[in-house]
Write an enzyme that holds these catalytic residues in place. Structure first.
Site, mmCIF file in Angstrom:
data_model
loop_
_atom_site.group_PDB
_atom_site.id
_atom_site.type_symbol
_atom_site.label_atom_id
_atom_site.label_comp_id
_atom_site.label_asym_id
_atom_site.label_seq_id
_atom_site.Cartn_x
_atom_site.Cartn_y
_atom_site.Cartn_z
ATOM 1 N N ASP A 11 9.615 -31.563 35.627
ATOM 2 C CA ASP A 11 11.040 -31.495 35.337
ATOM 3 C C ASP A 11 11.749 -31.797 36.656
ATOM 4 O O ASP A 11 11.680 -31.000 37.589
ATOM 5 C CB ASP A 11 11.360 -30.076 34.828
ATOM 6 C CG ASP A 11 12.835 -29.859 34.554
ATOM 7 O OD1 ASP A 11 13.653 -30.683 35.002
ATOM 8 O OD2 ASP A 11 13.171 -28.840 33.911
ATOM 9 N N ASP A 53 11.338 -32.704 30.438
ATOM 10 C CA ASP A 53 10.166 -33.056 31.243
ATOM 11 C C ASP A 53 9.888 -34.548 31.222
ATOM 12 O O ASP A 53 9.787 -35.160 30.156
ATOM 13 C CB ASP A 53 8.942 -32.298 30.725
ATOM 14 C CG ASP A 53 9.090 -30.826 30.988
ATOM 15 O OD1 ASP A 53 9.174 -30.455 32.159
ATOM 16 O OD2 ASP A 53 9.179 -30.048 30.014
ATOM 17 N N GLN A 94 13.585 -29.524 40.268
ATOM 18 C CA GLN A 94 13.203 -28.106 40.120
ATOM 19 C C GLN A 94 11.696 -27.851 40.155
ATOM 20 O O GLN A 94 11.271 -26.789 40.592
ATOM 21 C CB GLN A 94 13.828 -27.493 38.864
ATOM 22 C CG GLN A 94 13.147 -27.839 37.545
ATOM 23 C CD GLN A 94 13.543 -26.867 36.416
ATOM 24 O OE1 GLN A 94 14.712 -26.548 36.226
ATOM 25 N NE2 GLN A 94 12.564 -26.403 35.671
ATOM 26 N N TYR A 228 8.291 -16.139 39.437
ATOM 27 C CA TYR A 228 8.416 -16.881 38.199
ATOM 28 C C TYR A 228 9.585 -17.849 38.270
ATOM 29 O O TYR A 228 10.732 -17.436 38.247
ATOM 30 C CB TYR A 228 8.631 -15.891 37.042
ATOM 31 C CG TYR A 228 7.682 -16.135 35.912
ATOM 32 C CD1 TYR A 228 7.440 -17.419 35.455
ATOM 33 C CD2 TYR A 228 7.028 -15.092 35.291
ATOM 34 C CE1 TYR A 228 6.570 -17.647 34.429
ATOM 35 C CE2 TYR A 228 6.149 -15.304 34.264
ATOM 36 C CZ TYR A 228 5.927 -16.586 33.830
ATOM 37 O OH TYR A 228 5.060 -16.801 32.813
ATOM 38 N N LYS A 231 8.667 -21.979 33.182
ATOM 39 C CA LYS A 231 7.474 -22.130 32.351
ATOM 40 C C LYS A 231 6.917 -23.524 32.608
ATOM 41 O O LYS A 231 7.640 -24.425 33.008
ATOM 42 C CB LYS A 231 7.851 -21.941 30.879
ATOM 43 C CG LYS A 231 8.032 -20.474 30.492
ATOM 44 C CD LYS A 231 6.708 -19.779 30.323
ATOM 45 C CE LYS A 231 6.867 -18.312 29.959
ATOM 46 N NZ LYS A 231 7.334 -17.471 31.063
ATOM 47 N N GLN A 241 -12.111 -38.773 16.794
ATOM 48 C CA GLN A 241 -12.988 -39.604 15.929
ATOM 49 C C GLN A 241 -14.410 -39.728 16.495
ATOM 50 O O GLN A 241 -14.645 -39.449 17.666
ATOM 51 C CB GLN A 241 -12.393 -41.008 15.709
ATOM 52 C CG GLN A 241 -10.951 -41.049 15.234
ATOM 53 C CD GLN A 241 -10.722 -40.594 13.806
ATOM 54 O OE1 GLN A 241 -9.679 -40.102 13.465
ATOM 55 N NE2 GLN A 241 -11.716 -40.752 12.937
HETATM 56 C C1 F6R Z 1 13.660 -22.298 29.751
HETATM 57 C C2 F6R Z 1 14.784 -22.903 30.440
HETATM 58 C C3 F6R Z 1 16.170 -22.511 30.071
HETATM 59 C C4 F6R Z 1 16.889 -21.795 31.215
HETATM 60 C C5 F6R Z 1 18.290 -21.321 30.797
HETATM 61 C C6 F6R Z 1 19.072 -20.655 31.933
HETATM 62 O O1 F6R Z 1 12.445 -22.715 30.284
HETATM 63 O O2 F6R Z 1 14.602 -23.693 31.337
HETATM 64 O O3 F6R Z 1 16.189 -21.719 28.907
HETATM 65 O O4 F6R Z 1 16.125 -20.711 31.659
HETATM 66 O O5 F6R Z 1 19.047 -22.415 30.352
HETATM 67 O O6 F6R Z 1 19.083 -21.497 33.024
HETATM 68 P P1 F6R Z 1 19.848 -21.151 34.370
HETATM 69 O O7 F6R Z 1 19.358 -19.819 34.851
HETATM 70 O O8 F6R Z 1 19.475 -22.246 35.304
HETATM 71 O O9 F6R Z 1 21.315 -21.120 34.045
HETATM 72 MG MG MG Z 2 14.531 -27.657 33.185
HETATM 73 MG MG MG Z 3 10.855 -28.351 30.433
#
Ligand code: F6R
Ligand code: MG
Ligand code: MG
Length: 365
Positions: A11, A53, A94, A228, A231, A241
């Site tokens: 990403d 992504d 990111q 963290y 994800k 196959q």
């Molecule tokens: C999940 C994801 C989004 C962000 C959410 C808050 O993997 O990337 O759900 O966590 O949009 O994002 P921020 O904290 O950057 O405002």
């Molecule tokens: Mg993102």
């Molecule tokens: Mg993503």
């Protein structure tokens, strides 16, 4: 002919928020990989996106863990990040956790699934790509493809599959791995992989000749960055196959949109919805989590395709079920089991709250 298939993703910035990738970033990635193909480094490539992504699907003859290939992917992500920054895309760069490339992309943020294979007379492969979830999302479908006869009748009626498969499982907390053979150790396998955020299937091998059948990306951004930060939005490569599951046996597990960890703020369980690429724009509550499946025929390393395999009304019902499950589980709001357990959440205020109220805790009688 030995070919290496490298699927590397990151990403590098979301458009809008975390829902998609800007077309300009895709163009830059395309140009970059085309140059590498012209120079003979790549045999072929396909650039795509699932949610936010950027996915680079590449074939070459450099083998797994090639510094040249990893550097190519890393530089492509850096180029993409430049565009993302210039357009003020959300969270530009990111997933790139380091400032300098050190020879191998592992541990630097991007997700990586690679396999070296001897190309068969016909080599149909599927690249699965998910957004808003983590690598544990593949545990259930991989189990069903390679070890569940109710999903894959080939395990019962095809002599070429009848010996079963070996699963390579990672313990992502202890940094260890173990091989488990099926069908004889089926129950041992399940006690592990049922805990899909702890024991993650890295690869699957055909037991009788040890040939590679599937490989997933198992980076845990959380662990790599020491906290963290996102994800991992994993990818998975599956050969199909002639001694591997049929295309339809590999896709069948996704007709059941199982619950996976991720979704809003990487902190909620939600159904994994199988969608064609044009529907891979997770926007409801930043989700629900999506999975796409692109099929290719390899031909001397060339990627003939893709076929967008979830672009089939036969998966409409799975999408409807996923929406029903999403409606249901969303009603739990901030309560588990919609919200992840305290240790798995990507965001938390718990330490601050505990600090604030620590003097108000009194002993029980
Ligand atoms: C999940 C994801 C989004 C962000 C959410 C808050 O993997 O990337 O759900 O966590 O949009 O994002 P921020 O904290 O950057 O405002
Ligand atoms: Mg993102
Ligand atoms: Mg993503």
């Amino acid at each position: 002919m030995k070919i290496t298939l490298s699927v590397i993703k990151a990403d590098v910035g979301g458009y809008v928020g975390h829902t998609s990738v800007h077309p300009r970033i895709m163009e830059v990635a395309e140009d970059y990989l085309q140059k590498a193909k012209d120079q003979g480094l790549l045999i072929d490539y396909f650039v795509t996106r699932v949610g936010d992504d950027l996915e680079l699907i590449m074939t070459h003859k450099k083998g797994q863990n090639s510094g040249e290939i990893h550097k190519l992917a890393w530089n492509t992500f850096l180029e993409g990040t430049e565009i993302a920054k210039s357009l003020k895309m959300y969270g530009a760069g990111q997933d790139l956790l380091s400032d300098a490339f050190s020879g191998n992309i592992k541990g630097m943020g991007p997700g990586l699934a690679e396999m070296e294979l001897e190309e068969r007379p016909s080599e149909p492969i599927i690249i699965f790509m998910a957004d808003k979830t983590s690598p544990g999302a593949w545990n259930l479908p991989l189990f069903r493809m390679f070890a569940d006869p109710f999903n894959t009748p080939g395990l019962v009626i095809d002599p070429k599959l009848h010996d079963g498969f070996t699963f390579e499982i990672l313990d992502v907390y202890e940094h260890k791995k173990v091989l488990i053979n099926t069908p004889e150790e089926l129950y041992d396998l399940l006690i592990l992989i049922g805990a899909a955020e702890h024991y993650i299937i890295k690869s699957v091998f055909r037991k009788h000749d040890n040939d590679i059948a599937a490989v997933s990306s198992t980076q845990r951004l959380s662990m790599m960055a020491g906290r963290y930060i996102g994800k991992d939005d994993p990818v998975l490569v599956v050969r199909t196959q002639s001694g591997f599951p049929a295309v339809g046996e590999a896709l069948e597990p996704f007709a059941f949109p199982h619950l996976v960890a991720g979704w809003m703020r990487g902190s909620h369980y939600g159904p994994l919805m199988p969608v064609p690429l044009h529907q891979a724009n997770p926007s409801r509550f930043d989700g629900p989590p999506r999975v796409c499946a692109l099929g290719f025929q390899l031909c001397e390393g060339k990627l003939i395709g893709p076929r967008d395999l979830f672009d089939d009304p036969a998966f409409d019902e799975a999408r409807r079920t996923a929406n029903k499950v999403a409606d249901y589980i969303r009603k739990l709001g901030p309560f588990e089991p919609h919200r992840l357990g305290l240790k798995e959440m990507e965001y938390t205020t718990l330490p601050d709250v505990l600090k604030k109220i620590k003097d108000r805790f009194v002993d029980l009688d």
